[in-house]
Design a protein around this motif. Sequence first.
Motif, mmCIF file in Angstrom:
data_model
loop_
_atom_site.group_PDB
_atom_site.id
_atom_site.type_symbol
_atom_site.label_atom_id
_atom_site.label_comp_id
_atom_site.label_asym_id
_atom_site.label_seq_id
_atom_site.Cartn_x
_atom_site.Cartn_y
_atom_site.Cartn_z
ATOM 1 N N UNK A 56 20.303 123.767 -11.035
ATOM 2 C CA UNK A 56 21.384 124.318 -11.856
ATOM 3 C C UNK A 56 22.591 123.386 -11.896
ATOM 4 N N UNK A 57 22.819 122.651 -10.809
ATOM 5 C CA UNK A 57 23.932 121.689 -10.804
ATOM 6 C C UNK A 57 23.723 120.624 -11.870
ATOM 7 N N UNK A 58 22.469 120.202 -12.050
ATOM 8 C CA UNK A 58 22.148 119.204 -13.073
ATOM 9 C C UNK A 58 22.207 119.826 -14.465
ATOM 10 N N UNK A 59 21.551 120.966 -14.634
ATOM 11 C CA UNK A 59 21.507 121.622 -15.948
ATOM 12 C C UNK A 59 22.902 121.931 -16.462
ATOM 13 N N UNK A 60 23.798 122.348 -15.586
ATOM 14 C CA UNK A 60 25.146 122.735 -16.001
ATOM 15 C C UNK A 60 25.918 121.581 -16.609
ATOM 16 N N UNK A 73 26.142 132.096 -18.346
ATOM 17 C CA UNK A 73 27.324 132.509 -17.578
ATOM 18 C C UNK A 73 27.377 131.773 -16.244
ATOM 19 N N UNK A 74 26.223 131.639 -15.605
ATOM 20 C CA UNK A 74 26.161 130.942 -14.324
ATOM 21 C C UNK A 74 26.480 129.464 -14.478
ATOM 22 N N UNK A 75 25.989 128.836 -15.537
ATOM 23 C CA UNK A 75 26.250 127.415 -15.771
ATOM 24 C C UNK A 75 27.735 127.152 -15.998
ATOM 25 N N UNK A 76 28.390 128.042 -16.738
ATOM 26 C CA UNK A 76 29.830 127.896 -16.965
ATOM 27 C C UNK A 76 30.587 127.990 -15.646
ATOM 28 N N UNK A 77 30.167 128.875 -14.778
ATOM 29 C CA UNK A 77 30.806 129.032 -13.471
ATOM 30 C C UNK A 77 30.620 127.779 -12.630
ATOM 31 N N UNK A 78 29.444 127.168 -12.704
ATOM 32 C CA UNK A 78 29.166 125.948 -11.944
ATOM 33 C C UNK A 78 30.099 124.819 -12.381
ATOM 34 N N UNK A 79 30.258 124.660 -13.687
ATOM 35 C CA UNK A 79 31.140 123.611 -14.195
ATOM 36 C C UNK A 79 32.575 123.858 -13.723
ATOM 37 N N UNK A 80 33.014 125.101 -13.748
ATOM 38 C CA UNK A 80 34.384 125.433 -13.347
ATOM 39 C C UNK A 80 34.616 125.206 -11.857
ATOM 40 N N UNK A 81 33.610 125.532 -11.038
ATOM 41 C CA UNK A 81 33.777 125.438 -9.587
ATOM 42 C C UNK A 81 33.429 124.065 -9.025
ATOM 43 N N UNK A 82 32.530 123.358 -9.711
ATOM 44 C CA UNK A 82 32.094 122.060 -9.215
ATOM 45 C C UNK A 82 30.910 122.126 -8.278
#
Length: 258
Positions: free
Chosen positions: A148-152, A184-193
């Motif tokens: 998910x870190x990569x996909x985001x 929704x999860x991907x957006x959260x990952x980008x925001x949090x790092x």
Amino acid sequence: MSDQATAAGTVKSADRVLLVFELLSSWDRDMSHTEIAEALQIPKSSLTQLLKNLVSRKWLAYEPQGKTYALGPAFTRLAKQAGLARDLVTVSGPVLTELTAKTLESSALNLLRGDIVEVACTVMGPQRLVSHLKLGDAAPLYATSGAKAILAHLTKDIQDDYIRRISFESRTPSTIKTAGALRKNLAKIVAQGFAYSYEEWTPGIIGVAKPILDEAMRPVGAVNLAIPAVRFNPDAAKLFEAALTSAVDAIRRQIALA
């Protein structure tokens, strides 16, 4: 036009592209439209659109003052990308060893392989209860923290194409099951790092990952920790995130991405 003629034309066009690349790579100076046409015996009218297409895709660079062509920046990216995975694996070994020593948890380097991520380097934690990450382990992009870190951080077009094509497999009760939840999860990952996987792929295991981004902020991999849920808590999460940040920074410096 018959299917056979179409196929032949497609092959001919591809061959001409390769001939242009081979010609320009073998010369030690830029070449004009006329020089390329004469060297390859390609009609100028046919060559014009080919060169325009290659310039627009940055495979060739056009110098308007001299009206000449040279290999473009896309070639530099491709050459760098070809050796990047190898460099990542070489550099990551010692970094993961230090990461696991700091956190006492299993760590891994994740690389993108089409619609999956693959464990390309791993160090197992020293504790009795650990997550066993094995070389070659693969998972879909919607399930593990490294994936998910990569996909985001892939482009929106690539994300949209992937989400349209996939069927969600409910590996555990916590696995993401819908496109909306994934977005929704991907957006959260980008925001949090950081990306988290709360028992979404392996029951009892929580993953946390940080992407490795290149100079253009494209993901070239991700580093993750796999933690038994019984040892996970907010204070531990802060330690894991700080350790992952240090590990990713070290990898980026050593392969000249920083």
